[in-house]
Every structure is written in C-alpha cells, then in structure tokens.
Design a protein around this motif. Structure first.
Motif, mmCIF file in Angstrom:
data_model
loop_
_atom_site.group_PDB
_atom_site.id
_atom_site.type_symbol
_atom_site.label_atom_id
_atom_site.label_comp_id
_atom_site.label_asym_id
_atom_site.label_seq_id
_atom_site.Cartn_x
_atom_site.Cartn_y
_atom_site.Cartn_z
ATOM 1 N N ASP A 229 39.063 42.784 38.335
ATOM 2 C CA ASP A 229 39.019 41.325 38.406
ATOM 3 C C ASP A 229 40.297 40.848 37.726
ATOM 4 O O ASP A 229 40.531 41.135 36.549
ATOM 5 C CB ASP A 229 37.776 40.803 37.681
ATOM 6 C CG ASP A 229 37.701 39.279 37.645
ATOM 7 O OD1 ASP A 229 38.619 38.601 38.165
ATOM 8 O OD2 ASP A 229 36.732 38.761 37.069
ATOM 9 N N LEU A 230 41.129 40.140 38.456
ATOM 10 C CA LEU A 230 42.455 39.798 37.949
ATOM 11 C C LEU A 230 42.555 38.425 37.288
ATOM 12 O O LEU A 230 43.657 37.977 36.978
ATOM 13 C CB LEU A 230 43.480 39.911 39.089
ATOM 14 C CG LEU A 230 43.552 41.296 39.727
ATOM 15 C CD1 LEU A 230 44.603 41.317 40.828
ATOM 16 C CD2 LEU A 230 43.830 42.371 38.697
ATOM 17 N N HIS A 231 41.407 37.774 37.026
ATOM 18 C CA HIS A 231 41.488 36.462 36.359
ATOM 19 C C HIS A 231 40.142 36.077 35.756
ATOM 20 O O HIS A 231 39.135 36.006 36.455
ATOM 21 C CB HIS A 231 41.899 35.375 37.359
ATOM 22 C CG HIS A 231 42.004 34.022 36.740
ATOM 23 N ND1 HIS A 231 43.214 33.454 36.428
ATOM 24 C CD2 HIS A 231 41.064 33.137 36.358
ATOM 25 C CE1 HIS A 231 43.001 32.264 35.880
ATOM 26 N NE2 HIS A 231 41.698 32.051 35.831
ATOM 27 N N PRO B 261 28.861 43.235 28.685
ATOM 28 C CA PRO B 261 27.703 43.871 29.335
ATOM 29 C C PRO B 261 27.706 43.722 30.854
ATOM 30 O O PRO B 261 27.416 44.673 31.579
ATOM 31 C CB PRO B 261 26.501 43.162 28.702
ATOM 32 C CG PRO B 261 26.995 42.743 27.356
ATOM 33 C CD PRO B 261 28.435 42.348 27.585
ATOM 34 N N ARG B 262 28.056 42.536 31.359
ATOM 35 C CA ARG B 262 28.060 42.345 32.815
ATOM 36 C C ARG B 262 29.232 43.067 33.472
ATOM 37 O O ARG B 262 29.116 43.521 34.617
ATOM 38 C CB ARG B 262 28.043 40.860 33.158
ATOM 39 C CG ARG B 262 26.666 40.247 32.876
ATOM 40 C CD ARG B 262 26.570 38.832 33.336
ATOM 41 N NE ARG B 262 27.263 37.992 32.373
ATOM 42 C CZ ARG B 262 27.464 36.681 32.533
ATOM 43 N NH1 ARG B 262 27.064 36.082 33.627
ATOM 44 N NH2 ARG B 262 28.081 35.990 31.613
ATOM 45 N N LEU B 263 30.350 43.198 32.770
ATOM 46 C CA LEU B 263 31.461 43.984 33.327
ATOM 47 C C LEU B 263 31.042 45.445 33.495
ATOM 48 O O LEU B 263 31.330 46.073 34.518
ATOM 49 C CB LEU B 263 32.695 43.890 32.421
ATOM 50 C CG LEU B 263 33.402 42.540 32.378
ATOM 51 C CD1 LEU B 263 34.491 42.543 31.308
ATOM 52 C CD2 LEU B 263 33.981 42.184 33.736
ATOM 53 N N ILE B 264 30.355 45.977 32.492
ATOM 54 C CA ILE B 264 29.895 47.367 32.566
ATOM 55 C C ILE B 264 28.880 47.522 33.702
ATOM 56 O O ILE B 264 28.977 48.455 34.506
ATOM 57 C CB ILE B 264 29.304 47.809 31.208
ATOM 58 C CG1 ILE B 264 30.421 47.893 30.170
ATOM 59 C CG2 ILE B 264 28.580 49.137 31.338
ATOM 60 C CD1 ILE B 264 29.939 48.031 28.738
ATOM 61 N N GLU B 265 27.924 46.602 33.774
ATOM 62 C CA GLU B 265 26.912 46.664 34.845
ATOM 63 C C GLU B 265 27.548 46.578 36.231
ATOM 64 O O GLU B 265 27.056 47.176 37.184
ATOM 65 C CB GLU B 265 25.901 45.528 34.684
ATOM 66 C CG GLU B 265 24.974 45.687 33.511
ATOM 67 C CD GLU B 265 24.148 44.432 33.247
ATOM 68 O OE1 GLU B 265 24.084 43.540 34.122
ATOM 69 O OE2 GLU B 265 23.562 44.343 32.154
ATOM 70 N N GLY B 266 28.638 45.828 36.345
ATOM 71 C CA GLY B 266 29.310 45.657 37.633
ATOM 72 C C GLY B 266 30.322 46.734 37.935
ATOM 73 O O GLY B 266 31.036 46.652 38.930
ATOM 74 N N VAL C 292 33.107 47.334 36.523
ATOM 75 C CA VAL C 292 34.462 46.792 36.500
ATOM 76 C C VAL C 292 35.304 47.642 35.563
ATOM 77 O O VAL C 292 35.004 47.764 34.377
ATOM 78 C CB VAL C 292 34.472 45.306 36.045
ATOM 79 C CG1 VAL C 292 35.893 44.779 35.941
ATOM 80 C CG2 VAL C 292 33.650 44.464 37.014
ATOM 81 N N ALA C 293 36.359 48.235 36.111
ATOM 82 C CA ALA C 293 37.233 49.119 35.346
ATOM 83 C C ALA C 293 38.433 48.367 34.785
ATOM 84 O O ALA C 293 39.030 48.798 33.799
ATOM 85 C CB ALA C 293 37.717 50.268 36.222
ATOM 86 N N LEU C 294 38.803 47.267 35.416
ATOM 87 C CA LEU C 294 39.970 46.499 34.987
ATOM 88 C C LEU C 294 39.620 45.022 34.977
ATOM 89 O O LEU C 294 39.192 44.473 36.000
ATOM 90 C CB LEU C 294 41.151 46.725 35.952
ATOM 91 C CG LEU C 294 42.360 45.819 35.739
ATOM 92 C CD1 LEU C 294 43.061 46.184 34.438
ATOM 93 C CD2 LEU C 294 43.314 45.921 36.911
ATOM 94 N N GLN C 295 39.772 44.381 33.826
ATOM 95 C CA GLN C 295 39.561 42.945 33.719
ATOM 96 C C GLN C 295 40.796 42.333 33.089
ATOM 97 O O GLN C 295 41.205 42.751 32.009
ATOM 98 C CB GLN C 295 38.334 42.622 32.854
ATOM 99 C CG GLN C 295 38.109 41.133 32.635
ATOM 100 C CD GLN C 295 37.800 40.410 33.928
ATOM 101 O OE1 GLN C 295 36.822 40.683 34.589
ATOM 102 N NE2 GLN C 295 38.658 39.474 34.318
ATOM 103 N N VAL C 296 41.397 41.370 33.756
ATOM 104 C CA VAL C 296 42.527 40.645 33.196
ATOM 105 C C VAL C 296 41.979 39.379 32.537
ATOM 106 O O VAL C 296 41.400 38.530 33.210
ATOM 107 C CB VAL C 296 43.574 40.290 34.277
ATOM 108 C CG1 VAL C 296 44.696 39.444 33.680
ATOM 109 C CG2 VAL C 296 44.130 41.561 34.904
#
Length: 156
Positions: free
Chosen positions: A61-63, A85-90, A92-96
């Motif tokens: 997710d780039l933004h 927690p929601r990034l892990i559940e989804g 998501v390996a890269l969050q900007v």
C-alpha cells in the motif's frame, strides 16, 4: 456592579475553559472519526482459491496518513483504515506511511493558493503536537517519523 462583573468574569472563564476542552479533547477525535470512519460490515466472501493466491502475494500500500492522528497504530482501530494488526491480517508486506505537513483549506485539484489557511497547523495545535511543529513543515515531518519509530519499537 462589582458582583456583576465578577459573575461575568467567572462565566467568561468557564466558557473559555469549556471551549478549550472541546478544542483539545473532543474535536480532534471527532474530526478524525468523520474523515476516517470505518463502516462495520460482514466479511466479504472470499473463495479458497483467492485466499490461497493472496497468501502468495507481496501486498503493498503506497499511501496512508494515520500518523496525522493521535492514536496507537499497534492497536486495532475503530477509525482509520491502517493499523498494524490489520496490515498483518491483510498480508501487507510494504506500507508507505506519508508525512503530511501542509493541507490548504479549500483544497482542490485545479489550483491551491500558497496563502490559504493551513489545516495541519490547526490539527497540530488541537492534538497538542510539540510546539516545534506548529510553524515548521520540517518539524511536522520529523515528529511523524518519530511517532512511526515509536510504533515500530512497540510492535513485534
């Protein structure tokens, strides 16, 4: 007359205290809730094949702007779209995480005046960001980076 002036002074002081309480305690979460609401809904149906594919993907997710707000990103939020927690559940390996430093009032796509009132100044003051951030775009970016480092240190 003296008693009346004392009464008016007390009433004015109480009104100012109530205004400050609303501005610093209630208004920032209210605004964030309106801007970043999360709508409860049943889980979307996902086939086993889609779930298996998702597990193999590198999701990015780039933004995301959650560093603007006073909330703990290590906890699952009831507002906002991004927390750890929601990034892990989804998966998501890269969050900007963006560092928003200025947002002109009346922002639009065609043109924005450099002289427009800056909404982030009011947000920084209302959320009691450090004084150094109130008039420095660089310090706003530094402060948001510091917040992100604190979340990283507190997270597995």
């Amino acid at each position: 007359m003296r008693r009346f002036l004392k009464w008016v002074g007390g009433l004015t002081g109480a009104a100012m205290a109530a205004g400050l309480l609303i501005f610093f305690v209630f208004l920032p979460p209210y605004i964030e809730g309106k801007r970043n609401n999360v709508i409860d809904h049943a889980p979307y149906p996902v086939t086993d094949a889609a779930a298996a594919l998702h597990e193999t993907l590198i999701v990015g997710d780039l933004h995301a702007d959650p560093l603007l707000w006073s909330r703990d990103l290590t906890e699952r939020g009831t507002r906002g779209q991004v927390d750890i927690p929601r990034l892990i559940e989804g998966n998501v390996a890269l969050q900007v995480f963006t560092a928003v430093t200025k947002s002109p009032a009346g922002q639009n796509y065609e043109a924005n005046s450099a002289d427009a009132f800056d909404n982030i100044t009011l947000l920084a003051i209302g959320q009691l960001w450090p004084l150094r951030t109130w008039d420095s775009l660089m310090q706003r970016a530094v402060y948001q980076a510091e917040k992100l480092h604190q979340f990283e240190a507190a997270s597995d």
